[in-house]
Design a protein around this motif. Structure first.
Motif, PDB file in Angstrom:
ATOM      1  N   ASN A  27       0.786  -1.234   0.000  1.00 49.52           N
ATOM      2  CA  ASN A  27       0.000   0.000   0.000  1.00 49.52           C
ATOM      3  C   ASN A  27       0.820   1.288   0.000  1.00 49.52           C
ATOM      4  N   ASN A  28       2.108   1.200   0.321  1.00 48.51           N
ATOM      5  CA  ASN A  28       2.875   2.427   0.507  1.00 48.51           C
ATOM      6  C   ASN A  28       4.110   2.573  -0.367  1.00 48.51           C
ATOM      7  N   LEU A  29       4.545   1.503  -0.995  1.00 50.93           N
ATOM      8  CA  LEU A  29       5.747   1.596  -1.810  1.00 50.93           C
ATOM      9  C   LEU A  29       5.396   1.642  -3.288  1.00 50.93           C
ATOM     10  N   SER A  30       6.182   2.409  -4.025  1.00 47.44           N
ATOM     11  CA  SER A  30       5.995   2.463  -5.480  1.00 47.44           C
ATOM     12  C   SER A  30       6.428   1.123  -6.082  1.00 47.44           C
ATOM     13  N   LYS A  31       6.132   0.935  -7.335  1.00 51.58           N
ATOM     14  CA  LYS A  31       6.501  -0.300  -8.028  1.00 51.58           C
ATOM     15  C   LYS A  31       8.015  -0.537  -7.956  1.00 51.58           C
ATOM     16  N   THR A  32       8.777   0.515  -8.208  1.00 47.45           N
ATOM     17  CA  THR A  32      10.239   0.394  -8.156  1.00 47.45           C
ATOM     18  C   THR A  32      10.712   0.105  -6.741  1.00 47.45           C
ATOM     19  N   GLU A  33      10.145   0.799  -5.770  1.00 46.74           N
ATOM     20  CA  GLU A  33      10.533   0.577  -4.373  1.00 46.74           C
ATOM     21  C   GLU A  33      10.233  -0.859  -3.946  1.00 46.74           C
ATOM     22  N   LYS A  34       9.115  -1.400  -4.394  1.00 45.62           N
ATOM     23  CA  LYS A  34       8.780  -2.798  -4.071  1.00 45.62           C
ATOM     24  C   LYS A  34       9.834  -3.744  -4.623  1.00 45.62           C
ATOM     25  N   LYS A  35      10.246  -3.514  -5.864  1.00 42.44           N
ATOM     26  CA  LYS A  35      11.267  -4.370  -6.476  1.00 42.44           C
ATOM     27  C   LYS A  35      12.581  -4.279  -5.715  1.00 42.44           C
ATOM     28  N   VAL A  36      12.999  -3.049  -5.425  1.00 48.19           N
ATOM     29  CA  VAL A  36      14.251  -2.845  -4.694  1.00 48.19           C
ATOM     30  C   VAL A  36      14.166  -3.480  -3.311  1.00 48.19           C
ATOM     31  N   PHE A  37      13.052  -3.282  -2.622  1.00 44.14           N
ATOM     32  CA  PHE A  37      12.847  -3.834  -1.278  1.00 44.14           C
ATOM     33  C   PHE A  37      12.979  -5.355  -1.289  1.00 44.14           C
ATOM     34  N   ARG A  38      12.304  -5.997  -2.220  1.00 46.86           N
ATOM     35  CA  ARG A  38      12.330  -7.466  -2.284  1.00 46.86           C
ATOM     36  C   ARG A  38      13.726  -7.989  -2.611  1.00 46.86           C
ATOM     37  N   LEU A  39      14.395  -7.348  -3.552  1.00 52.44           N
ATOM     38  CA  LEU A  39      15.745  -7.779  -3.914  1.00 52.44           C
ATOM     39  C   LEU A  39      16.719  -7.546  -2.762  1.00 52.44           C
ATOM     40  N   ASN A  40      16.531  -6.446  -2.049  1.00 49.47           N
ATOM     41  CA  ASN A  40      17.373  -6.155  -0.890  1.00 49.47           C
ATOM     42  C   ASN A  40      17.156  -7.202   0.205  1.00 49.47           C
ATOM     43  N   LEU A  41      15.907  -7.607   0.397  1.00 44.03           N
ATOM     44  CA  LEU A  41      15.607  -8.645   1.392  1.00 44.03           C
ATOM     45  C   LEU A  41      16.274  -9.969   1.049  1.00 44.03           C
ATOM     46  N   LEU A  42      16.469 -10.201  -0.238  1.00 43.07           N
ATOM     47  CA  LEU A  42      17.141 -11.428  -0.671  1.00 43.07           C
ATOM     48  C   LEU A  42      18.648 -11.365  -0.447  1.00 43.07           C
ATOM     49  N   GLY A  43      19.135 -10.192  -0.037  1.00 47.36           N
ATOM     50  CA  GLY A  43      20.546 -10.057   0.274  1.00 47.36           C
ATOM     51  C   GLY A  43      21.411  -9.591  -0.879  1.00 47.36           C
ATOM     52  N   LEU A  44      20.779  -9.128  -1.953  1.00 46.47           N
ATOM     53  CA  LEU A  44      21.550  -8.666  -3.092  1.00 46.47           C
ATOM     54  C   LEU A  44      22.201  -7.319  -2.776  1.00 46.47           C
ATOM     55  N   SER A  45      23.352  -7.098  -3.380  1.00 42.03           N
ATOM     56  CA  SER A  45      24.066  -5.835  -3.201  1.00 42.03           C
ATOM     57  C   SER A  45      23.394  -4.748  -4.041  1.00 42.03           C
ATOM     58  N   TYR A  46      23.769  -3.502  -3.757  1.00 40.58           N
ATOM     59  CA  TYR A  46      23.249  -2.387  -4.547  1.00 40.58           C
ATOM     60  C   TYR A  46      23.599  -2.596  -6.015  1.00 40.58           C
ATOM     61  N   ASN A  47      24.831  -3.042  -6.271  1.00 39.91           N
ATOM     62  CA  ASN A  47      25.269  -3.264  -7.647  1.00 39.91           C
ATOM     63  C   ASN A  47      24.432  -4.346  -8.326  1.00 39.91           C
ATOM     64  N   GLU A  48      24.169  -5.442  -7.632  1.00 41.09           N
ATOM     65  CA  GLU A  48      23.367  -6.528  -8.204  1.00 41.09           C
ATOM     66  C   GLU A  48      21.935  -6.065  -8.482  1.00 41.09           C
ATOM     67  N   ILE A  49      21.363  -5.322  -7.549  1.00 39.81           N
ATOM     68  CA  ILE A  49      20.009  -4.812  -7.740  1.00 39.81           C
ATOM     69  C   ILE A  49      19.975  -3.871  -8.939  1.00 39.81           C
ATOM     70  N   ALA A  50      20.970  -3.001  -9.027  1.00 38.01           N
ATOM     71  CA  ALA A  50      21.043  -2.051 -10.142  1.00 38.01           C
ATOM     72  C   ALA A  50      21.134  -2.770 -11.473  1.00 38.01           C
TER      73      ALA A  50
END
Length: 75
Positions: A27-50
């Motif tokens: 309800n509160n995160l944008s589409k991009t924020e949701k993707k970044v949040f989920r990938l971050n939870l998986l332990g991916l680095s900023y570089n990997e997420i990018a």
């Protein structure tokens, strides 16, 4: 039996907390924020997420900063 009830009560509370987090994300995160949040939870680095999202590491950092700010605002 009492120990089992305590465990059940703790599991119910944990499940409610998880539901609240999922609801907040949906309800509160944008589409991009949701993707970044989920990938971050998986332990991916900023570089990997990018790389996965085809954006810059700074964009990932900015999204995570916005997410943190939104999370802090609900406390």
């Amino acid at each position: 039996i009492q120990n089992h009830q305590i465990m059940i009560d703790e599991l119910v509370k944990f499940n409610e907390e998880i539901d609240a987090i999922i609801s907040f994300v949906n309800n509160n995160l944008s589409k991009t924020e949701k993707k970044v949040f989920r990938l971050n939870l998986l332990g991916l680095s900023y570089n990997e997420i990018a790389e996965i999202l085809d954006c810059t590491e700074k964009s990932v950092d900015n999204a995570l900063q916005r997410i943190r700010k939104k999370i802090r605002s609900i406390k």
